[in-house]
Write an enzyme that holds these catalytic residues in place. Sequence first.
Site, short mmCIF file in Angstrom:
data_model
loop_
_atom_site.label_atom_id
_atom_site.label_comp_id
_atom_site.label_asym_id
_atom_site.label_seq_id
_atom_site.Cartn_x
_atom_site.Cartn_y
_atom_site.Cartn_z
N SER A 8 43.16 47.73 30.88
CA SER A 8 42.87 47.21 32.22
C SER A 8 41.65 46.31 32.18
CB SER A 8 42.63 48.36 33.19
OG SER A 8 42.17 47.82 34.41
N HIS A 33 46.64 44.79 31.89
CA HIS A 33 46.76 45.29 33.26
C HIS A 33 45.68 44.61 34.12
CE1 HIS A 33 47.94 48.40 36.19
NE2 HIS A 33 46.65 48.47 36.52
N ASP A 35 44.05 44.40 37.88
CA ASP A 35 43.92 45.12 39.15
C ASP A 35 43.45 44.21 40.27
OD1 ASP A 35 44.60 47.84 38.46
OD2 ASP A 35 42.76 47.87 37.26
N MET A 37 42.36 44.18 44.13
CA MET A 37 41.92 45.08 45.21
C MET A 37 41.40 44.26 46.37
SD MET A 37 39.73 47.71 42.93
CE MET A 37 40.41 48.53 41.50
N HIS A 66 48.72 44.62 39.19
CA HIS A 66 48.78 45.81 40.07
C HIS A 66 48.12 45.45 41.39
CE1 HIS A 66 47.20 50.22 40.66
NE2 HIS A 66 48.10 49.88 41.56
N MET A 68 46.76 46.26 44.74
CA MET A 68 46.27 47.33 45.64
C MET A 68 45.84 46.63 46.92
SD MET A 68 44.30 49.51 42.74
CE MET A 68 44.29 48.12 41.63
N MET A 137 49.74 56.68 40.00
CA MET A 137 48.28 56.66 39.98
C MET A 137 47.78 58.06 39.62
SD MET A 137 47.44 53.60 40.51
CE MET A 137 45.70 53.99 40.32
N GLY A 142 41.09 52.20 43.34
CA GLY A 142 39.93 51.51 43.90
C GLY A 142 38.81 51.33 42.89
N PHE A 143 38.75 52.20 41.90
CA PHE A 143 37.65 52.12 40.95
C PHE A 143 38.11 52.52 39.55
CE2 PHE A 143 36.09 53.14 45.15
CZ PHE A 143 35.10 52.17 45.34
N GLY A 145 37.02 54.11 35.74
CA GLY A 145 36.09 55.13 35.25
C GLY A 145 36.15 56.48 35.94
N ASP A 175 48.25 55.25 35.38
CA ASP A 175 47.07 54.41 35.63
C ASP A 175 45.91 55.23 36.19
OD1 ASP A 175 45.38 52.31 36.04
OD2 ASP A 175 46.53 51.43 37.71
N GLY A 176 44.84 55.32 35.39
CA GLY A 176 43.61 55.95 35.85
C GLY A 176 43.19 57.12 34.99
N GLY A 177 42.02 57.00 34.38
CA GLY A 177 41.46 58.12 33.61
C GLY A 177 42.19 58.42 32.32
N SER A 198 38.28 51.91 31.12
CA SER A 198 36.99 52.32 30.54
C SER A 198 37.15 52.86 29.13
CB SER A 198 36.34 53.42 31.37
OG SER A 198 36.60 53.24 32.70
C1 DX5 Z 1 42.19 51.95 39.56
C2 DX5 Z 1 42.90 50.87 38.81
C3 DX5 Z 1 43.02 51.16 37.37
C4 DX5 Z 1 41.71 51.14 36.62
C5 DX5 Z 1 41.81 52.11 35.48
O1 DX5 Z 1 42.24 51.68 40.91
O2 DX5 Z 1 44.22 50.70 39.32
O3 DX5 Z 1 43.93 50.28 36.74
O4 DX5 Z 1 41.39 49.87 36.14
O5 DX5 Z 1 40.57 52.26 34.93
P1 DX5 Z 1 40.18 53.51 34.03
O6 DX5 Z 1 41.08 53.50 32.85
O7 DX5 Z 1 38.74 53.27 33.71
O8 DX5 Z 1 40.39 54.76 34.87
ZN ZN Z 2 45.68 49.55 38.07
#
Ligand code: DX5
Ligand code: ZN
Length: 223
Positions: A8, A33, A35, A37, A66, A68, A137, A142-143, A145, A175-177, A198
């Site tokens: 990402s 990827h 993002d 927002m 993606h 959002m 998700m 939204g963020f 990390g 997607d995420g973490g 991250s």
């Molecule tokens: C979150 C995004 C993710 C984000 C993932 O809202 O949609 O794509 O960039 O970031 P990490 O891998 O750091 O959780």
């Molecule tokens: Zn994403």
Amino acid sequence: MSHLIAPSILAADYGHLNKDFDMLNTSQADWVHVDIMDGVFVPNISFGQMLVKPMKAASKLPLDVHLMIVEPEKYVDSFVEAGAEVVTFHLEATNHAHRLISHIQSQGVKAGVAINPQTSVDNLDDILEGLDLVCLMSVNPGFGGQKFIYRTLHKIRTLKRKIMERNLDTLIEIDGGVGLQNAEAILKAGADVLVAGSSVFKSDNPTQTIQRLKEIEIGNFDI
Ligand code: DX5
Ligand code: ZN
């Protein structure tokens, strides 16, 4: 098919995007990827089509965009024009997901639908046929990390069963973490595409982290 890795770009260094794309272009990553927002659908703003265009120029890999954002139907065409190869919108952001999926595909790109942690995979039952990708998700969007929500593993298994029972080729993207600490469990549950922000860009050696994510081998699915 072996799984795909989609780093990402949200976690990249925006002052040196070309350097990060050079790294991705020569890595084992499959997609990038991206993002988007809007500060309304999610409590954060990233960037829009104007930055996707130069990203496309810098990238040898397909851009997995993606969205959002609210009212995705107003903007999908401009992201296709900017260079998206996969366009994913949120089920929670439209009343007309079925129509929007067909519209995106009519532009010659893959259509994806993302769902937030609160949304059940059962809500996808009537749009799964013909859908290219589902993005589950595994954090609240939204963020970058944030911590992976482990309940997602159960959702992956349920969705994988539905896809296999109906003999579809819809990809499951998580997607995420996502990182080396949980990627194997996620893949064993049935995921096809790992988004990693991250865990790739904040690691000492991003190229090697991508390679390690790519080389994970799983036997059978754990479903
Ligand atoms: C979150 C995004 C993710 C984000 C993932 O809202 O949609 O794509 O960039 O970031 P990490 O891998 O750091 O959780
Ligand atoms: Zn994403």
